[in-house]
Design a protein around this motif. Structure first.
Motif, short mmCIF file in Angstrom:
data_model
loop_
_atom_site.label_atom_id
_atom_site.label_comp_id
_atom_site.label_asym_id
_atom_site.label_seq_id
_atom_site.Cartn_x
_atom_site.Cartn_y
_atom_site.Cartn_z
N PHE A 20 24.69 79.97 19.83
CA PHE A 20 24.67 79.22 21.08
C PHE A 20 25.54 79.82 22.18
CE2 PHE A 20 23.11 76.17 17.99
CZ PHE A 20 21.95 75.78 18.63
N GLY A 21 26.51 80.63 21.79
CA GLY A 21 27.40 81.20 22.80
C GLY A 21 27.03 82.60 23.24
N VAL A 22 26.25 83.31 22.42
CA VAL A 22 25.92 84.69 22.74
C VAL A 22 24.40 84.91 22.83
CG1 VAL A 22 26.13 87.10 22.01
CG2 VAL A 22 28.03 85.52 21.61
N THR A 23 23.70 84.61 21.75
CA THR A 23 22.29 85.00 21.72
C THR A 23 21.36 84.08 22.51
OG1 THR A 23 21.79 83.88 19.63
CG2 THR A 23 22.58 86.16 19.51
N MET A 24 21.70 82.80 22.62
CA MET A 24 20.86 81.91 23.45
C MET A 24 20.93 82.32 24.92
SD MET A 24 19.16 79.76 21.62
CE MET A 24 18.91 78.09 22.08
N PRO A 25 22.14 82.58 25.46
CA PRO A 25 22.17 83.09 26.84
C PRO A 25 21.43 84.42 27.00
CG PRO A 25 24.33 82.27 26.23
CD PRO A 25 23.48 82.26 24.99
N LEU A 26 21.53 85.30 26.00
CA LEU A 26 20.77 86.55 26.07
C LEU A 26 19.27 86.29 26.13
CD1 LEU A 26 22.56 88.95 23.55
CD2 LEU A 26 22.41 89.21 26.02
N LYS A 27 18.83 85.34 25.33
CA LYS A 27 17.40 85.04 25.28
C LYS A 27 16.90 84.44 26.59
CE LYS A 27 13.98 82.32 22.77
NZ LYS A 27 13.73 81.41 21.66
N TYR A 28 17.62 83.46 27.11
CA TYR A 28 17.10 82.73 28.27
C TYR A 28 17.54 83.28 29.62
CZ TYR A 28 15.29 79.44 24.93
OH TYR A 28 14.59 78.88 23.90
N ALA A 30 18.92 86.66 30.06
CA ALA A 30 18.67 88.09 30.16
C ALA A 30 17.30 88.48 29.60
CB ALA A 30 19.77 88.87 29.42
N GLU A 31 16.58 87.51 29.08
CA GLU A 31 15.25 87.73 28.51
C GLU A 31 15.25 88.79 27.41
OE1 GLU A 31 12.41 88.23 31.66
OE2 GLU A 31 13.03 86.38 32.64
N ILE A 32 16.27 88.68 26.53
CA ILE A 32 16.38 89.56 25.36
C ILE A 32 16.33 88.65 24.11
CG2 ILE A 32 17.77 91.29 24.17
CD1 ILE A 32 19.17 91.81 26.88
#
Length: 95
Positions: A20-28, A30-32
């Motif tokens: 929730f702190g790293v990969t969710m922001p990347l997904k939504y 940065a679209e990664i």
């Protein structure tokens, strides 16, 4: 078994924060999406392991329903698995 449970509690907490702190922001943002999928799978496995180990260790050590409930709630809240590992599992290991 208690050392395995302690390690699982810590890893589950780390995976929760990473998800929730790293990969969710990347997904939504940065679209990664790739890292989110991998960390999500790892977190899912660790979450299930934490719940199963809560029941196994709890029954072995004859924990109260209240204590089992606290561990169940801890699995849902960020940082809570670190708290229960420190407060309950470290003291359980010394007794």
């Amino acid at each position: 078994m208690l050392k395995l449970f302690r390690a699982t509690a810590i890893l589950e907490g780390i995976s929760y924060l990473a998800l929730f702190g790293v990969t969710m922001p990347l997904k939504y943002w940065a679209e990664i999406p790739g890292p989110n999928k991998l960390v999500g799978y790892a977190h899912g496995v660790l979450f299930i392991a934490f719940i199963v180990l809560t029941l196994i260790v709890g029954l072995k050590h004859k924990w109260s329903i209240k204590k089992l409930f606290i561990f169940g709630i801890a699995s849902l809240l960020p940082f809570a698995t670190f708290y229960v590992e420190e407060k309950y599992l470290r003291t359980e290991e010394t007794t």
